[in-house]
Design an enzyme around this catalytic site. Sequence first.
Site, PDB file in Angstrom:
ATOM      1  N   TYR A   1     -48.013   8.607 -29.625  1.00  0.00           N
ATOM      2  CA  TYR A   1     -47.928  10.038 -29.325  1.00  0.00           C
ATOM      3  C   TYR A   1     -47.423  10.844 -30.526  1.00  0.00           C
ATOM      4  O   TYR A   1     -48.009  11.874 -30.892  1.00  0.00           O
ATOM      5  CB  TYR A   1     -47.018  10.282 -28.118  1.00  0.00           C
ATOM      6  CG  TYR A   1     -46.805  11.746 -27.828  1.00  0.00           C
ATOM      7  CD1 TYR A   1     -47.732  12.455 -27.076  1.00  0.00           C
ATOM      8  CD2 TYR A   1     -45.714  12.431 -28.342  1.00  0.00           C
ATOM      9  CE1 TYR A   1     -47.574  13.807 -26.827  1.00  0.00           C
ATOM     10  CE2 TYR A   1     -45.548  13.790 -28.103  1.00  0.00           C
ATOM     11  CZ  TYR A   1     -46.470  14.466 -27.344  1.00  0.00           C
ATOM     12  OH  TYR A   1     -46.312  15.804 -27.120  1.00  0.00           O
TER      13      TYR A   1
ATOM     14  N   ASP B   1     -51.900  10.108 -21.171  1.00  0.00           N
ATOM     15  CA  ASP B   1     -52.391  11.324 -20.532  1.00  0.00           C
ATOM     16  C   ASP B   1     -52.661  12.435 -21.535  1.00  0.00           C
ATOM     17  O   ASP B   1     -53.542  13.280 -21.335  1.00  0.00           O
ATOM     18  CB  ASP B   1     -51.388  11.808 -19.489  1.00  0.00           C
ATOM     19  CG  ASP B   1     -50.011  12.057 -20.102  1.00  0.00           C
ATOM     20  OD1 ASP B   1     -49.660  13.229 -20.286  1.00  0.00           O
ATOM     21  OD2 ASP B   1     -49.297  11.081 -20.388  1.00  0.00           O
TER      22      ASP B   1
ATOM     23  N   LYS C   1     -47.511   5.372 -14.511  1.00  0.00           N
ATOM     24  CA  LYS C   1     -47.089   6.768 -14.402  1.00  0.00           C
ATOM     25  C   LYS C   1     -48.331   7.663 -14.331  1.00  0.00           C
ATOM     26  O   LYS C   1     -49.087   7.777 -15.293  1.00  0.00           O
ATOM     27  CB  LYS C   1     -46.216   7.180 -15.584  1.00  0.00           C
ATOM     28  CG  LYS C   1     -45.683   8.602 -15.426  1.00  0.00           C
ATOM     29  CD  LYS C   1     -44.883   9.028 -16.622  1.00  0.00           C
ATOM     30  CE  LYS C   1     -44.417  10.470 -16.454  1.00  0.00           C
ATOM     31  NZ  LYS C   1     -43.779  10.972 -17.670  1.00  0.00           N
TER      32      LYS C   1
END
Length: 521
Positions: free
Chosen positions: A265, A300, A372
Site C-alpha cells: 500500500y 481494496d 476484511k
Amino acid sequence: MAGKLGLDAAQVREARSLARRVGRPIVNTAKKHTTVSVERATLRLAGLQGADAEGTPWVNRLLDVVRADVGLEHGVALPVWDALRRGEAEDLLVLAQKASAGSVTFRLPEGKDAARATSAARTAVGKGIRRIDRRRVERERMITRIGDAPHKPWIYLIVATGDIHEDIPQAQNAAREGADVIAVIRSTGQSLLDFVPEGATREGFAGTYATQENFRLMRAALDETSRELGRYVRLTNYASGLCMPEIAALAGMERLDMMLNDSMYGILFRDINPIRTFVDQRFSRQVHARAGIIINTGEDNYLTTADAVEAAHTVTTSQLLNEYFAKEAGLEDWQLGLGHAFEIDPEVPDSFRLELAHAMLARDLFPKAPLKWMPPTRHMTGDVFKGYLLDGFFNLVGALTDQGILLVGMMTEAVVTPWLSDRDLALQNVRYVMNAVGNLHEDFQPKPGGFIVNRANEVLGDSIQLLSDIERHDNGLLDAIADGTFGLMKRPADKGRGLDGVARKARDYYNPATEILEAKE
C-alpha cells in the site's frame, strides 16, 4: 480442497507456490537491509520515548547522531549500548539528549566491548518485547473474563475527529451501538512523516495522529466500555508509512488488536520506496506476530484506481503475496485480515454475482483467515438511497461468504464526512441484514459449472498467470511494481520517499529485536 467453489487443489497449490517464489527474493532483500525506522523501533522497545522542545522524538535525535558517526549499516544497538557501558550517560534518554547537544561521539566496539554491548542491548530490548508478551496475555485474559463478540463478522467502525479526546466518547458510543472493532483513522499525511509524534494530540486532519499516548488513552477507554458491555472491543490503527516498525512496536506495547499493515500500500498509494517498505513491513509483521495482532491488508485500494472486474486477479495475487510475506514473518492464519472490496460498478450486468464470486474465491482460498470485507466507495454518487441499498447488498455478500471483519459502509461515503446519524443508519443496515440472513452461508451453494463458479476459477487462473509473468521479470516483483501492475501505479525500486533511510547491512550488523523475534522466545 474443501470449499464451495470446488477449486482445483493443484491450481491452488500452484498459486501458493508461485507466490512463494515471487516473494522469496523480496524477503531475502529485506533480510539484507535495515532502515532508520527499524532502528528507531529498536530504541523504542528499549524504552526510549519523549521528544525535544521542537517536538522531534529522542529516538530520531539519537539515531541521527549514531548514523552520522558510524553509519546505519551496523545497526544502532552496538554503538548506543557501548556508549552507555563507557559511562557516557546513565540511561538512553540522557544519552539522546547529550548526543543531540553534540557532547557524545559514538564508535563501533570490538572484542570484549562488542560482546558486552551486545549483551546489554539484548537485555534492554528484551524488556520491551516482554512487555508486548504481557499485553498479549492481558488481552487473552480479558476476553476469557468478560467475553468476546458473540458473532461473526466483527462489525468494524471508524472514528476520525482529529482530536483524541473527541474520538474517545465517539468510539465508546459506537461500541455501545454494536461495533466490535473501533478503527481510529490516522491524520492525513502521517504516513509520510519520518517520525512518530509524541503525546495526546488534538489537531489532526481528517483523522487523529497515531501516537503512543493516543493508543494508551483509547485502549483504556475501550477497556472500560468492554467491561460495561460484557464483550471485548478491539482497537485498530495504522502500521503503515515511513514509521511502520515504530508504530507496530508502540501498538504491541499498548495492546492494540488490529493494525492496517499491507506489503504494498505505501509503495503504490504513498510513493514510499519499495525497498524501504518491504524491509519495514517484515519487521513490523514480526512484531505483530509476537503481539497477537491481526493485520488488515489493503487490496481494496487497488479497486479505487483500477477497474474492479478487469483487475480482480490483482487483488487475489496481492492476497497470496500478503499471505506469504505474513507467514514468513511469523503470523498465523487467524491474524490474516486479507482485504478485498465491493467496488464493481453497479451498472455492470450481474455485478452482484461477480461480487459474490470474488468474495467466495477469497473465502475458499483462505478458509482460516478473518477476511476484511470493505464497502463500496468508488461508485457512491451522493444518492443516499441508492448508496444505502448498495451497502445492504455489500452486507448480504458478507453474510453469504462468512467474512470475518466487515467495515460498516456509509451511504454518504466519498461524498461528505458522515454525520453520526449516518453511522446509526449504517449500523441498522448491518444489523437488519445479519439478523435476517442468519447462517444462510451454511445453506448457500453455487451451481457447479455456473456463473459464480466459472468466474471464480477465471480470476484464480488469471492470478496464476500474473504470478507466472511476475516471476519471469528480471527483478520479479520489483519490476512488476515499477510497471504499474497493481493499482495502475508505477513505482520504481530506486525511487520514492524514504529511500535515503535504507542501508545494506554490514557483516557486523546487530539488532537484538530481530534476534529475539526470529528466535520466537
